[in-house]
Write an enzyme that holds these catalytic residues in place. Sequence first.
Site, short mmCIF file in Angstrom:
data_model
loop_
_atom_site.label_atom_id
_atom_site.label_comp_id
_atom_site.label_asym_id
_atom_site.label_seq_id
_atom_site.Cartn_x
_atom_site.Cartn_y
_atom_site.Cartn_z
N TYR A 1 34.12 42.04 4.80
CA TYR A 1 33.87 42.72 3.52
C TYR A 1 34.34 41.86 2.34
O TYR A 1 33.61 41.70 1.35
CB TYR A 1 34.60 44.06 3.52
CG TYR A 1 34.30 44.93 2.33
CD1 TYR A 1 33.08 45.61 2.23
CD2 TYR A 1 35.23 45.11 1.32
CE1 TYR A 1 32.80 46.43 1.14
CE2 TYR A 1 34.97 45.93 0.23
CZ TYR A 1 33.76 46.59 0.15
OH TYR A 1 33.49 47.39 -0.94
N ALA B 1 34.71 38.63 2.19
CA ALA B 1 33.85 37.45 2.04
C ALA B 1 32.55 37.81 1.32
O ALA B 1 32.09 37.07 0.45
CB ALA B 1 33.54 36.85 3.42
N ILE C 1 37.52 54.42 -5.49
CA ILE C 1 36.87 55.43 -6.32
C ILE C 1 36.73 56.73 -5.53
O ILE C 1 36.45 56.71 -4.32
CB ILE C 1 35.47 54.94 -6.77
CG1 ILE C 1 35.57 53.54 -7.40
CG2 ILE C 1 34.87 55.94 -7.76
CD1 ILE C 1 36.42 53.45 -8.64
#
Length: 253
Positions: free
Chosen positions: A163, A165, A196
């Site tokens: 993720y 990268a 979030i």
Amino acid sequence: MQVQDKVFVITGGARGLGAGMAAHLASQGAHIALIDIDQASVDSAADALSNQGIKAKGYECDITNEEQVESTFANIKNDFGGVHGLINNAGLMRDGMLVKVKDGELVGKMSLQQWQSVIDVNLTGTFLCGREAASIMALQGEGGVIVNVSSVSRAGNAGQTNYSATKAGVASMVVTWAKELARYKIRVGGIAPGVIATEMTAQMKPEAIERMLSAVPLRRLGEVDEMAHTLQYIVENDFFTGRIIEMDGGLRV
């Protein structure tokens, strides 16, 4: 760019951040094309906008498939008459440690499938959608804006080799595309959110949420509306390009 009557494409638009940003743009008068992997879900999201009198349509598309992406953007152009903005929001997480050793033995490692699936969606999907949107915008000659959703994890995060990268790659695309596409009056920006509040975080255990919040100076989750407000700034500020806004409550130091 003024949002009113402009056509915006949002990937991963059926739910979460994508749906929230789409609804915000629609409230400003935009026409909305939603892309997601499931036709029923994306139709439902588009119908919710259409029922409010907004021009909106959903498109089922596997953004890792070049032929499907090309066909989908061609259909959007035909249905809406053009494309003025793209929000590259679709993303995938398949977290895991690079290797796990216990009692002197290798007991686990990140699989190639874990790596490749995230690369395909987050990096290749962003590239394909960005390329097709830019092609339409450049030929239209009206300018446009592309916004890539990166992540605070682009700086590197334990358990997220894949993720992190991809989100670093997505951020570098912002700078590269901004330099290449400025000649066509196409601006490119990025948002690197922290954690979030979405349907996904709502399903997390309270103790996991508390651990995350302990690292956030503001001690709370970000809101989808705050993400949408950041997006609006990038879209409407015609001197903003080639930069990433970190929207993380001070998480990254």
